[in-house]
Motif scaffolding. Structure first.
Motif: not given
Length: 162
Positions: A130-138, A151-162
């Motif tokens: 189950r996806l929640g918040a926050p979501l972020w890009e590095v 050549d651009m690199v972006t890491e994506l993160y999406w919080a997972v609810e417990a």
């Protein structure tokens, strides 16, 4: 996996534990159509603070979304920092909370980020996460005039609810 713009993710998504990270950010609610202007203004102000030695990033630029983007998005744009920054102008103290998250790496132009976010969502749903918040890009790499967008690199993160 390639999308229609040639962007690709280099690795399979995975679940990670993320430690809390203090940030120096410009935070705002912005219409989706105004995101580019907001990013430009925020990074201009943050850049001035860096030039004057008022903040010292410990890593690449990032954006943190407080909920899944819609017509209006509430977000923070800035940098991770080791020491709390004195709020001035639009720059305030923020944080990425300690959380469990799904992550993947996007290679290529920012225009292809949407397909990488969808790939991450699909991967999580297939695993009944189950996806929640926050979501972020590095933003691991910075766009450069004349540089190849692939050549651009972006890491994506999406919080997972417990």
């Amino acid at each position: 996996m390639s999308d229609t713009r040639g962007a690709q993710s280099s690795e399979e998504p995975r679940v990670v534990e993320v430690g809390e990270q203090m940030t120096a950010v410009v935070a705002r609610k912005v219409p989706m159509a105004g995101l580019r202007e907001f990013f430009d203004a925020a990074f201009h102000e943050l850049g001035r603070r860096i030039e004057h030695g008022e903040l010292c990033p410990t890593g690449p630029a990032l954006s943190l979304y407080h909920s899944e983007p819609g017509p209006v998005v509430e977000l923070e744009v800035g940098f991770p920092v080791a020491e709390q920054v004195a709020p001035a102008g639009s720059v305030v103290v923020g944080r990425i909370p300690a959380t469990r998250a799904v992550t993947c790496t996007h290679h290529g132009n920012y225009d292809g980020l949407g397909s990488s976010w969808e790939r991450l969502r699909t991967w999580a749903q297939e695993r009944r996460l189950r996806l929640g918040a926050p979501l972020w890009e590095v933003y691991v790499t910075e766009p450069r005039p004349g540089g190849d967008p692939q050549d651009m690199v972006t890491e994506l993160y999406w919080a997972v609810e417990a």
